[in-house]
Design an enzyme around this catalytic site. Sequence first.
Site, short mmCIF file in Angstrom:
data_model
loop_
_atom_site.label_atom_id
_atom_site.label_comp_id
_atom_site.label_asym_id
_atom_site.label_seq_id
_atom_site.Cartn_x
_atom_site.Cartn_y
_atom_site.Cartn_z
N ASN A 13 -16.88 -64.70 14.75
CA ASN A 13 -16.75 -64.08 13.44
C ASN A 13 -17.83 -64.71 12.55
OD1 ASN A 13 -16.02 -63.18 10.92
ND2 ASN A 13 -13.90 -63.85 11.03
N LYS A 20 -17.11 -68.57 12.68
CA LYS A 20 -15.83 -68.98 13.27
C LYS A 20 -15.87 -68.54 14.72
CE LYS A 20 -12.90 -68.39 9.24
NZ LYS A 20 -12.08 -67.40 8.60
N ARG A 94 -16.65 -59.85 15.65
CA ARG A 94 -16.07 -59.14 14.51
C ARG A 94 -17.21 -58.55 13.68
NH1 ARG A 94 -13.26 -61.48 9.09
NH2 ARG A 94 -12.70 -59.46 8.26
N HIS A 183 -9.66 -54.93 7.14
CA HIS A 183 -8.56 -55.66 7.79
C HIS A 183 -7.92 -54.83 8.91
CE1 HIS A 183 -7.72 -58.21 3.93
NE2 HIS A 183 -8.47 -58.89 4.78
N HIS A 211 -1.22 -57.35 4.56
CA HIS A 211 -2.01 -58.51 5.00
C HIS A 211 -2.40 -59.29 3.75
CE1 HIS A 211 -5.16 -60.57 7.54
NE2 HIS A 211 -5.52 -60.87 6.31
N LEU A 212 -1.78 -60.45 3.57
CA LEU A 212 -1.98 -61.21 2.33
C LEU A 212 -2.60 -62.57 2.64
CD1 LEU A 212 1.56 -60.45 0.79
CD2 LEU A 212 -0.53 -59.09 0.59
N GLY A 213 -3.93 -62.61 2.65
CA GLY A 213 -4.65 -63.88 2.84
C GLY A 213 -5.44 -64.13 1.58
N ASN A 214 -6.67 -64.65 1.71
CA ASN A 214 -7.53 -64.74 0.53
C ASN A 214 -7.92 -63.34 0.10
OD1 ASN A 214 -7.66 -67.55 -0.02
ND2 ASN A 214 -8.79 -67.76 1.89
N ARG A 244 -10.48 -61.71 -6.00
CA ARG A 244 -10.87 -60.32 -6.31
C ARG A 244 -9.81 -59.65 -7.17
NH1 ARG A 244 -11.93 -58.65 -0.19
NH2 ARG A 244 -12.36 -60.81 0.32
N MET A 287 -2.64 -69.89 -3.28
CA MET A 287 -1.25 -69.61 -3.63
C MET A 287 -0.37 -70.85 -3.59
SD MET A 287 0.63 -67.28 -4.79
CE MET A 287 0.23 -65.58 -4.49
N ILE A 335 -0.45 -65.93 3.01
CA ILE A 335 0.59 -65.80 1.98
C ILE A 335 1.81 -65.06 2.55
CG2 ILE A 335 1.15 -64.77 -0.26
CD1 ILE A 335 -1.83 -65.19 -1.04
N GLU A 388 -6.09 -61.81 14.69
CA GLU A 388 -7.22 -60.88 14.84
C GLU A 388 -8.06 -61.24 16.06
OE1 GLU A 388 -7.69 -61.76 10.61
OE2 GLU A 388 -8.61 -59.79 10.43
#
Length: 402
Positions: A13, A20, A94, A183, A211-214, A244, A287, A335, A388
């Site tokens: 990625n 990554k 990715r 996503h 999907h709740l990440g950054n 964002r 968070m 999150i 993923e």
Amino acid sequence: MIKSKQNNILVFNCGSSSIKFMVINPDSEKYLIKGIAENLNAENPMISIELSHKSLYKDFILAQNDYKFAIEFIVNTLKAQHNLLNSLSGIGHRVVHGGEKFTKSALIDNQVEQAISECIPLAPLHNPANLIGIKIAKKVFPNIPHIAAFDTSFHQTMDETAYLYPVPFEWYTKHQVRRYGFHGTSHRYISLKAAEFFNKPIDKLALISAHLGNGCSACAILNGKSVDTTMGLTPLEGLMMGTRSGDVDPSLPIYMNQKTNMGFEECINNLNKKSGLLGVSQLSMDMRTLESQAEKGHKQAMLAIDLYCYKLAKHISSLLVPLGKLDGLIFTGGIGENSVLIRQKTTNLLKAIGLKLDQNKNANLKRGNVGNISIPGSPKILVIPTNEELMIAKDTINIINN
Ligand code: ADP
């Protein structure tokens, strides 16, 4: 000693300043080694690598800050560790934007590389980095198939009523202005795991995955297909996120320009990097920090959390339109998987659509587990850890085998 060709897949990625990677076995679903090279093309390039849950390198400073050096460092590490290199059957990359060209993952040949390059105007920060990673990896691993998995491809099943903006139609036909969604790899993985949980075929389920990440997006998935999602032309549309804004009035940049002389680019940069949880809390995009500060009475942190849940709940209810019914709402990402508070506040706002949370189950769900936290009679409320890399590895092995 790991035997050669065990169907292990190396997943890359490549971002604008980081790579990554993970070696994962798509059958056992276990990872063997993973890591991240950061600050590439910048000062203090460093790498951290974990081998089967044990740290090999932690913030190890790389002698050079370019992609090639980082990828070669990774390759040498794979060689040194039980010859993991020889156990690879394929490499999955990715890729953020596949435009309208890709409806699923694809074996990378010159034409596919060209098509990824043609999508650069749609993802100017991401696709070039993805391409550099692909080109270098192909040089380093010339005899292994390389596969591209696109963030956008899962959403190519959206109907034109979901993907078109009500703008002059030639903006779409001439300039590809439409909603693409992102996503997709995560939403697809989540829907398949949910079908396993329901013990039903995927083509019998109406799901909403959050999907709740950054970055954050929600997706309506009907019979295994994405029918609408909250992100659009770029990943700025939709939900409030870490930094964002999500949806705002499109006149905002011109208004801010008139008020403060702020340029368009600067305004968009603010909407991407200085808004969302960070912008409202004036404290953090994280968070965990916001929850702990809100508990101590930090007013802006509380406001940011409330705004986040309200926007999320509003978007989730709008995704019922293309579904017509709801079997399950699924929380995932850092999150979604971990925050008891966000799941509780959001589902509290969704009583009108019949969602009822079991407070005990929500509070006591073991981290990393799949679980149902709804009470009987409610559509299911599931927590499913996303993966993923595993989805990309499965796509890679499927393409190789077929
Ligand atoms: P990325 O989108 O970069 O992959 P993640 O999916 O790891 O990000 O999600 C990062 C977010 O998850 C951060 O806001 C972080 O604070 C949040 N998070 C992680 N663990 C918890 C937790 N226990 N409680 C609340 N939020 C959490």
